[in-house]
Design a protein around this motif. Structure first.
Motif, PDB file in Angstrom:
ATOM      1  N   ALA A  49     -59.658   3.652 176.171  1.00  0.00           N
ATOM      2  CA  ALA A  49     -58.580   3.429 177.133  1.00  0.00           C
ATOM      3  C   ALA A  49     -58.880   2.167 177.935  1.00  0.00           C
ATOM      4  O   ALA A  49     -58.561   2.079 179.117  1.00  0.00           O
ATOM      5  N   GLU A  72     -58.721  14.580 179.727  1.00  0.00           N
ATOM      6  CA  GLU A  72     -57.401  13.985 179.968  1.00  0.00           C
ATOM      7  C   GLU A  72     -57.618  12.643 180.657  1.00  0.00           C
ATOM      8  O   GLU A  72     -58.497  12.514 181.518  1.00  0.00           O
ATOM      9  N   PHE A  73     -56.797  11.686 180.302  1.00  0.00           N
ATOM     10  CA  PHE A  73     -56.946  10.338 180.862  1.00  0.00           C
ATOM     11  C   PHE A  73     -56.649  10.303 182.354  1.00  0.00           C
ATOM     12  O   PHE A  73     -55.655  10.862 182.814  1.00  0.00           O
ATOM     13  N   GLU A 118     -45.674  17.464 177.907  1.00  0.00           N
ATOM     14  CA  GLU A 118     -45.911  16.987 179.275  1.00  0.00           C
ATOM     15  C   GLU A 118     -46.357  15.529 179.232  1.00  0.00           C
ATOM     16  O   GLU A 118     -46.855  15.041 178.227  1.00  0.00           O
ATOM     17  N   GLY A 119     -46.159  14.837 180.358  1.00  0.00           N
ATOM     18  CA  GLY A 119     -46.679  13.474 180.489  1.00  0.00           C
ATOM     19  C   GLY A 119     -45.791  12.445 179.836  1.00  0.00           C
ATOM     20  O   GLY A 119     -44.856  12.775 179.097  1.00  0.00           O
ATOM     21  N   PRO A 120     -46.084  11.192 180.092  1.00  0.00           N
ATOM     22  CA  PRO A 120     -45.257  10.105 179.551  1.00  0.00           C
ATOM     23  C   PRO A 120     -45.568   9.849 178.085  1.00  0.00           C
ATOM     24  O   PRO A 120     -46.540  10.361 177.556  1.00  0.00           O
ATOM     25  N   SER A 121     -44.712   9.059 177.473  1.00  0.00           N
ATOM     26  CA  SER A 121     -44.989   8.711 176.080  1.00  0.00           C
ATOM     27  C   SER A 121     -46.134   7.725 176.014  1.00  0.00           C
ATOM     28  O   SER A 121     -46.959   7.784 175.132  1.00  0.00           O
ATOM     29  N   ALA A 122     -46.168   6.835 176.991  1.00  0.00           N
ATOM     30  CA  ALA A 122     -47.212   5.810 176.954  1.00  0.00           C
ATOM     31  C   ALA A 122     -47.418   5.300 178.373  1.00  0.00           C
ATOM     32  O   ALA A 122     -46.538   5.388 179.213  1.00  0.00           O
ATOM     33  N   ARG A 146     -51.810   9.990 181.665  1.00  0.00           N
ATOM     34  CA  ARG A 146     -51.174   9.939 180.342  1.00  0.00           C
ATOM     35  C   ARG A 146     -51.440  11.256 179.629  1.00  0.00           C
ATOM     36  O   ARG A 146     -52.004  11.282 178.534  1.00  0.00           O
ATOM     37  N   GLY A 147     -51.052  12.334 180.296  1.00  0.00           N
ATOM     38  CA  GLY A 147     -51.317  13.623 179.687  1.00  0.00           C
ATOM     39  C   GLY A 147     -50.634  14.715 180.474  1.00  0.00           C
ATOM     40  O   GLY A 147     -49.623  14.476 181.134  1.00  0.00           O
ATOM     41  N   ALA A 148     -51.228  15.896 180.396  1.00  0.00           N
ATOM     42  CA  ALA A 148     -50.576  17.059 180.971  1.00  0.00           C
ATOM     43  C   ALA A 148     -51.187  17.411 182.313  1.00  0.00           C
ATOM     44  O   ALA A 148     -52.098  16.749 182.796  1.00  0.00           O
ATOM     45  N   LYS A 149     -50.643  18.460 182.871  1.00  0.00           N
ATOM     46  CA  LYS A 149     -51.196  19.024 184.088  1.00  0.00           C
ATOM     47  C   LYS A 149     -52.604  19.529 183.773  1.00  0.00           C
ATOM     48  O   LYS A 149     -52.855  20.124 182.721  1.00  0.00           O
TER      49      LYS A 149
END
Ligand SMILES: Cc1cc2nc3c(=O)[nH]c(=O)nc-3n(C[C@H](O)[C@H](O)[C@H](O)COP(=O)(O)O)c2cc1C
Ligand code: SF4
Ligand code: FES
Lengths: 238, 443, 807
Positions: free
Chosen positions: A147, A159-160, A210-214, A186-189
């Protein structure tokens, strides 16, 4: 200096912690292990996922986990131990509810990762590879986590947590400590390290959406291209 | 001449729910699959061969040619294994691709599997990226539901299963033969070659191993044809690729461009080096590729250009460091990475990295002895080119190239700690109290 | 006798490759590795991980060479590991002798190997025979440039009771782990951890208990692996080495025996490509101290007023002669399976020519009627190559095991089969009551067979020409099994071999230690044969009738029909019925015992002669292949202990018929001169009945089942006495039951079960075993404390099972 203490004596290396023989592995876990083994053309391929599952159940690679894997796959415990001690994601001692990683490979280190690790370590009162006495946090010095365009990078339960700063790190730990809702950039809860390990074992938790695509950095080139009207030839989009 | 940036793989990353099958199909997804299934497997391989697509995992081996090595008369099942280990320091292109558009990879995998007559394909993804696993697992499930995976795909009679597999923390598992051992549930240590994986790979059966980006590039090639692909890039480095800029640049990120773009051009797009600073050194393709300096800003970032500059295109992971950065410090950190990641199988890598790290720590602390630069170079020469796999070559490359370009900085390590020459707080992106630097982590 | 013709063995022409190494042209078979091609012309490339019998690893990188031309005009840009490179036509290789690139690579590698190696050569067992030390001395730099911190671990950790690991010394060549996985199939050690911390490890709760564990000590190129038995015993350069053949089983392993100051310090596997290759088993390696205990006999003993007392040699000889003379021809001779060919020949001649009887039998074990006929017609008189060899085993496509557990009963046969299974895809089928752990490592298919039903199972096998049947001595106890094997082989063109357990068994048959066979496979009942032998021996005639077999001798002795017994190294509980054997020595009236240690026999004897240990002996063992193996005197003493032969010669002299030889060399010369009988022995199909009726268990005590039993490699055998570390690696004593049988009895794994025969009972821990046939129980034959001979039952007899614990 780099901050890595140069260790040269390894009294405890060579295997998992045999002093703690506790386990939560039950018939359901064993059935899930067998299910993993059956997913592959050759059962032994399931060993890494099975060890992830052991961690999700026992919070570490437990002796019982090693023995169960050996038994189900028909290999020796020494062979399982050889695998379990090879990969850094497998823990010898119980991990915290939240597993905090700070990347300190060259680029992140230079850009602030070293300072972040120092800060988090001080705040949690533990060093890398340690777990807080309340079992809430464990800490790890990470190697590059893919990343780098979001450096400096931290991870919580894999998770990032991108573009970290001391303030953000402070807030992150405080929120997690207070069981507040925290989401990956860039991930979930955030749930827990053990739940993460279960997903890595191959049991979906249904939260892919969940989270954004990018992240922003990932979209940068595309954004510039759009602004400039650049594209691959002849509407090259597949 | 193609445009400066040519988003293909990244074109849909910004669309809403880009990771789901419906938006992917809406954007033209799975058309290439339908097209490929109407071709013969050999025709598919032929198209990929003609496109000149080269492996994006670092070595740049022609992808179509790799597929054609799979022996047809071998009675064993054939396997496709996609390498999503992405652990080379600086490399950060496959993960965003998998997060944002896993179906691109899945479509590519089905096409590739069809071409090599494979019915079970694997994606081996490093373990430390949870959300990537979620997206990939979900996308595979969607693809099964949509009939793109499983039995008789799109009525073609072709069957394929995809297994998403998590690694567990080991850079070496990006090396293709170590990956195979790992995928077989063993310690991820490289295998002897020959036999090559194409002949005896996973479960001793013919196996194709390709990088995520390589396979993801296949659907667009099938859709638009080889000449579309070769209209981008240079003669021997065809097509587009993902360049990843990170470090001391104003706007780090992913830039999808034809092969052959230069760092000067990319830096310009990224807004240049961070405010008030200037470029000191950079890696073209991860820490294993020898570093370059501002002198190399205009060399095309393609396989030949980088080889000509004594380095490699690698994974196109452009890590940018400005003048505040101590080369000794970054070199040590990379060396520590390689020491940590050495699998331990062969002597030079296992022992050499153990030794080089200790020497580099002396350099960093200003405690190296007169002549240690040459000693370090000699130790490096006993490691480089002698190891079982290429990991140690990467470890040596960052040391020797750093000394090549910045020898005097290493020599300064005979007397002066690196943190005095390059106060570490200056390299950070945020304010770090100088005291921390001295007495804390770094002292 | 079934004349076995070998499958066409015209050697296929070997495809060769010609290349140059250091400018010297060399031609080698295609597929040869560069490092070995160099060996053929005397060029030694240094190495650590390479081992010709293990799969190439390429890990230590010590063997780097330069290859300026790979045979295609192009060279390798980097130096290559010669242990992983196959030669190619026209290839040019430059070793350290002619290439500075190769020389520097090797120097550099050695320096790297040494940076973390401890400087403890002066206290290391390997010092003086250490490849790393040798390399460092011959090719290393004078001083190390390394001034960093060395990697250290706690000093040796036991990986089994016998094997210790010193991780600091390990060079991570993976020879030990590869041996364990590839050769022995016991991957209880593995490489663990990663990178600079990589090390050899075991799982804490599963020790490295492998029957072959000692080999890893031998092949470790440094002193990382040592044995509890040899640690700190000697410096290699103070040892004197002698070649020998192992005395434990009939595999015929070639050994190297090292002694210092007249004491054997260790035994190593010898190099014998045709036999044990470079391996041996732990029994052969470590079990050699049994003669050192308090029970070693030093002087003759004679019984006076019911008590044994020390006596002079002349006194003892007089006493023995008086007793034997009084017994006349009513004497029996039991020789056991542990004698050299020469000693056996001495007993055979002594029995027949001096005592004038044919009552001699080497079989100190359960014996069934019909077995002797099988041995006479199918085994005796064969020479090496007429029967099967190790090479034949390796090349067979299908191997069938009947009454034979290779890993337990002939471990080198096991290793050879395993090699064939792994490298040549050999298929193994076991006619047995359960799939043993050893046979599982051969990926064997089990033909589940109730003890006693082997003949039927053999008849049902699908055999083809070229297949191999290995039949163990236990098969004789199953009615008709031996003849079933002969018939099955004759009907299909398959070949078979009889694999006895003890080192002396095969030679004893040849030497004339069966009641029906004179030396050289001459039938006692054949007049011409008798005349032949009598003439050679210079005596008038030989007794014309077949003598008594061992069980009959014991019965006759117990009943007073025999007046004396002469007994060599024999344990009473090894016989089918230990109580009968005990009654025999107690009631027979006069017992002469030739032994090196006190035993039940010596305690009951009237005259005891102390005889030499094997290490004080020379002679020959014939292995199962009929291959002679030399036994050399290891410990030469000024006052050499008496051998069996010298005692027999003295007795013979005193009895008035000289034996004609006193040394092994003389005995062998005479035996060789006598030669093998060249008249065809009329083929005879072995009897389908057994010598003794199956024993019916006492009713109502519990569930009557069949007894299945064989000997474990490591057990209560007295030859293993004194080596406690070895004993600690033995498999635990358990009774195996099928799940259904266990349920029927009402026990489970971990419970105990009582196995009862008319003569007694043992209580044993249960291990429920999936593959086990119903209606049977398996127990080890001679594990410490539970010799089955005491129960008076043999494989195939009925025993009664009941729940243990309560009794
Ligand atoms: C130490 C090492 C690490 C590597 N890591 C990766 C990786 O993370 N991802 C990858 O695709 N290839 C990696 N490679 C390259 C692979 O071995 C292989 O060449 C590649 O996966 C082939 O795919 P491609 O032809 O599509 O590039 C690595 C190689 C080495 C020597
Ligand atoms: S213990 Fe010996 S044989 Fe085993 S890996 Fe270490 S050096 Fe090699
Ligand atoms: S002997 Fe060749 S690499 Fe070890």
């Amino acid at each position: 200096m780099s901050g890595h203490e140069f260790q040269s004596f390894f009294p405890d290396s060579g295997g998992v912690d045999m002093t703690d023989t506790s386990t939560n592995i039950d018939a359901t876990t064993l059935a899930e292990m067998r299910q993993l083994a059956s997913r592959y053309p050759e059962a032994r391929s399931a060993l890494l996922p099975m060890l992830h599952l052991v961690q999700s159940v026992d919070g570490r690679i437990s002796p019982a986990g090693i023995e169960a894997c050996a038994d189900i796959l028909g290999i020796t415990t020494a062979q399982v131990s050889g695998v379990a001690t090879f990969y850094t994601m497998y823990r010898r001692r119980p991990g915290g509810k939240h597993h905090i990683g700070v990347c300190t490979t060259a680029l992140c280190a230079v850009m602030g990762g070293d300072a972040l690790l120092e800060q988090v370590s001080e705040k949690l009162g533990i060093g890398p590879d340690e777990t807080t006495p309340d079992g809430k946090f464990s800490l790890e010095r990470l190697e590059c986590n893919a990343a780098c365009d979001f450096a400096p990078v931290m991870m919580v339960n894999w998770e990032f947590m991108d573009n970290m700063t001391p303030e953000k790190a402070q807030q992150l730990i405080d929120d997690l400590a207070a069981d507040k809702e925290v989401s990956s950039t860039r991930g979930a809860k955030i749930t827990s390290w053990r739940e993460a390990e279960r997903v890595l074992a191959g049991f979906s938790d249904g939260r892919a959406d969940e989270g954004p695509s990018a992240g922003e950095a990932s979209l940068l080139g595309k954004k510039i291209a759009d602004e400039k009207g650049w594209a691959a030839p002849k509407g090259g989009k597949a | 001449m193609a445009d400066k940036l040519t988003p293909v793989l990244s074109a849909n990353w910004g669309t809403e729910n880009s990771w789901k099958i419906a938006p992917y199909k809406k954007g033209g997804g799975y058309k290439a699959l339908a097209k490929a299934l109407k071709m013969t497997p050999d025709e598919v391989t032929g198209v990929v061969k003609d496109s000149g697509l080269r492996g994006r995992g670092g070595a740049g081996f022609p992808t179509g040619m790799k597929w054609s090595f799979v022996p047809k008369d071998n009675p064993n099942p054939k396997y496709l294994v996609v390498n999503g280990d992405e652990s080379e320091p600086g490399t950060c292109k496959d993960m965003p691709l998998l997060l944002a558009s896993p179906h691109t990879l899945i479509e590519g995998m089905i096409i590739a599997s069809y071409a090599i007559n494979c019915h079970t394909a694997f994606v081996y993804i490093r373990g430390e990226v949870l959300h990537v696993h979620r997206r990939m697992q979900a996308a595979v499930a969607e693809a099964y539901q949509a009939g793109y995976l499983g039995k008789n795909i799109l009525g073609s009679g072709f069957d394929l299963d995809i297994i998403v597999h998590a690694g567990a923390g080991a850079y070496i598992c990006g090396e293709e033969t170590a990956l195979l051992d790992s995928l077989e549930g063993r310690r991820g240590q490289p295998r002897l070659r020959p036999p090559f994986p194409a002949v005896a790979g996973l479960y001793a059966s013919p196996t194709v191993i390709n990088n995520v980006e390589s396979i993801s590039s296949v659907p667009s090639i099938i859709n638009h044809g080889p000449s579309w692909f070769t209209s981008m890039g240079t003669e021997k480095s065809a097509g587009f690729t993902l360049y990843s800029l990170s470090g001391h640049v104003k706007n780090p990120g992913q830039f999808e461009a034809p092969l052959g773009i230069t760092l000067r051009e990319l830096l310009e797009l990224a807004g240049g080096i961070r405010e008030g600073h200037e470029l000191k050194f950079w890696t073209p393709g991860g820490s294993s590729t020898p570093i370059l300096t501002p002198d190399h800003l205009d060399i095309p970032l393609d396989y030949e250009g980088m080889a000509g500059a004594g380095t490699m295109l690698g994974t196109k992971a452009l890590q940018i460091f400005d003048e505040t950065t101590s080369v000794v410090r970054t070199t040590l950190r990379w060396a520590e990475f390689y020491k940590h990641e050495s699998c331990g199988k062969c002597t030079p890598c296992r022992e050499g990295n153990w030794w080089m790290v200790q020497m580099l720590r002396d350099f960093e602390a200003g405690k190296a002895a007169d002549g240690d630069v040459d000693k370090l170079l000699d130790v490096a020469s006993n490691v480089g080119g002698k190891s079982f796999c290429a990991l140690a070559d990467g470890a040596v490359a960052c040391v020797t190239s750093a000394i090549r370009h910045f020898r005097s900085e290493f020599e300064a390590g005979y007397t002066t700690p690196a943190w005095e020459l390059f106060p570490y707080e200056r390299s950070a992106l945020f304010a770090v109290p100088a005291k921390d630097v001295k007495e804390g982590v770094h002292a | 006798m079934s004349v076995v013709t070998k499958p066409d063995q015209a050697p296929a022409p070997v495809e060769t490759v010609t290349l140059t190494i250091d400018g010297i042209e060399v031609t080698v078979p295609k597929g040869t590795l560069a490092i070995r091609a160099a060996e053929t012309i005397g060029i030694a490339i240094p190495r650590f991980c390479d081992h010709p019998l293990l799969d190439p690893q390429g890990a230590c990188r010590q063997c780097m060479v330069e290859i300026p031309d790979a045979g295609n005009g192009r060279g390798f840009p980097k130096p290559q590991a010669s242990c992983t490179i196959e030669v190619a036509p026209g290839m040019k290789i430059q070793t350290q002798r002619t290439s500075e690139v190769a020389a520097k690579a090797q120097r550099g590698m050695l320096e790297l190997l040494l940076i973390n190696h401890p400087l403890d050569c002066p206290i290391c067992d390997k010092g003086g025979e250490c490849p790393l030390q040798n390399q460092a001395m011959s090719n290393g730099g004078g001083a190390s440039r390394y001034n960093g911190v060395k990697r250290t671990y706690p000093k040796p950790v036991p990986i089994s009771a016998q094997i210790l690991l010193d991780r600091e010394r390990c060079v991570l060549c993976a020879r030990c782990t590869r041996f364990s996985e590839q050769i022995a199939g016991d991957p209880f050690i593995a490489l663990v951890e990663r990178g600079a911390l990589q090390q050899v490890g075991r799982y804490a709760d599963e020790p490295y208990d492998s029957y072959f564990s000692g080999n890893v000590v031998q092949i470790c190129p440094v002193g990382a692996l040592t044995s509890a038995a040899y640690r700190f015993q000697s410096r290699p350069f103070d040892l004197v080495s002698t070649d020998a053949t192992c005395e434990h089983c009939a595999a015929g392993c070639q050994l190297r025996i090292d002694h210092r100051h007249g004491v054997v310090r260790r035994r190593l596997a010898g190099e014998a490509p045709a036999i044990n290759e470079e391996w041996n088993c732990d029994k052969g390696r470590f079990a050699f101290v049994s003669g050192r205990g308090e029970d070693r006999l030093r002087t003759p003993l004679v019984r006076e007023n019911g008590e044994l007392r020390a006596a002079s040699w002349p006194e003892a000889i007089d006493a023995a002669v008086a007793g034997l003379a009084a017994a006349g021809k009513k004497v029996g001779v039991l020789t056991g399976g542990r004698l050299t060919l020469e000693d056996s020949y001495g007993y055979a001649k002594f029995t027949r020519a001096v005592l004038g009887t044919n009552n001699i039998d080497f079989r100190a074990r359960p014996v069934a009627e019909g077995e002797a006929a099988f041995l006479v017609h199918q085994v005796a008189g064969r020479t090496l190559g007429e029967g099967l060899t190790y090479t034949d085993l390796e090349n067979a496509k299908n191997v069938f095991l009947v009454g034979f557990e290779p890993e337990e009963e002939s471990p080198i046969v096991f290793l050879r089969l395993r090699k064939a299974v792994r490298k040549k895809g050999q298929s193994v089928t076991a006619v047995a009551p359960l799939l043993s752990a050893g046979n599982a490592k051969l990926k064997a298919t089990l033909v589940p067979t109730l003890p006693g039903a082997e003949a039927e199972a053999v008849a049902g096998l699908k055999l083809a020409a070229g297949d191999v049947i290995l039949v163990g001595e236990r098969a004789a106890l199953a009615p008709g099994a031996l003849s079933a094997v002969v018939e099955a082989a004759e009907g299909s063109g398959a070949r078979f071999a009889w694999v006895p357990r003890r080192a002396g068994d095969r030679g004893a048959i040849e030497a004339g230690c069966l009641p029906s066979l004179l030396p050289g496979a001459r039938p006692v009942t054949d007049v011409a044969a008798r005349v032949d032998v009598a003439t050679a021996w210079g005596i008038e005639s030989l007794p014309p009738l077949e003598g008594l077999e061992a069980p009959a001798m014991l019965a006759a002795a117990a009943d007073g029909d025999l007046a004396a017994l002469v007994i060599a190294g024999v344990e009473l509980s090894d016989f089918a019925d230990a109580q009968l054997a005990r009654a025999a020595v107690e009631k027979v009236g006069f017992v002469v015992s030739l032994e090196s240690r006190r035993s039940e026999v010596t305690e009951a004897a009237d005259v005891v002669f102390p005889v030499a240990l094997l290490e004080e002996h020379s002679g020959t063992f014939w292995n199962w292949e009929h291959r002679p193996g030399r036994v050399n005197t290891v410990i030469k003493q000024v006052n050499a202990p008496m051998t069996d032969l010298r005692v027999l010669a003295a007795l013979a002299d005193a009895l008035g018929t000289p034996l004609g030889f006193r040394t092994a060399a003389q005995a062998l010369a005479e035996f060789t001169e006598l030669g093998t009988w060249d008249q065809p022995i009329k083929p005879e199909v072995a009897s389908r009945t057994r010598g003794h009726a199956p024993k019916k268990a006492k009713a109502a005590a519990g569930d009557a089942v069949k007894l299945a039993t064989w000997r474990m490699l490591l057990d209560g055998g007295r030859g293993q006495d004194g080596e406690e570390a070895l004993a600690a690696t033995a498999k635990p004593t358990v009774a195996r039951l099928s799940p259904a049988q266990a349920a029927a009895v009402g026990v489970d794994t971990g419970d105990s079960v009582v196995v009862t025969s008319p003569a007694g009972w043992y209580e044993l821990a249960v291990e429920v075993t999936e593959s086990m046939v119903d209606g049977a129980v398996w127990v080890p034959t001679n594990s410490p404390g539970t010799p089955i001979g005491e129960l008076g039952v043999v494989h195939g007899d009925d025993v009664v099972l009941s729940v243990g614990g309560a009794q």
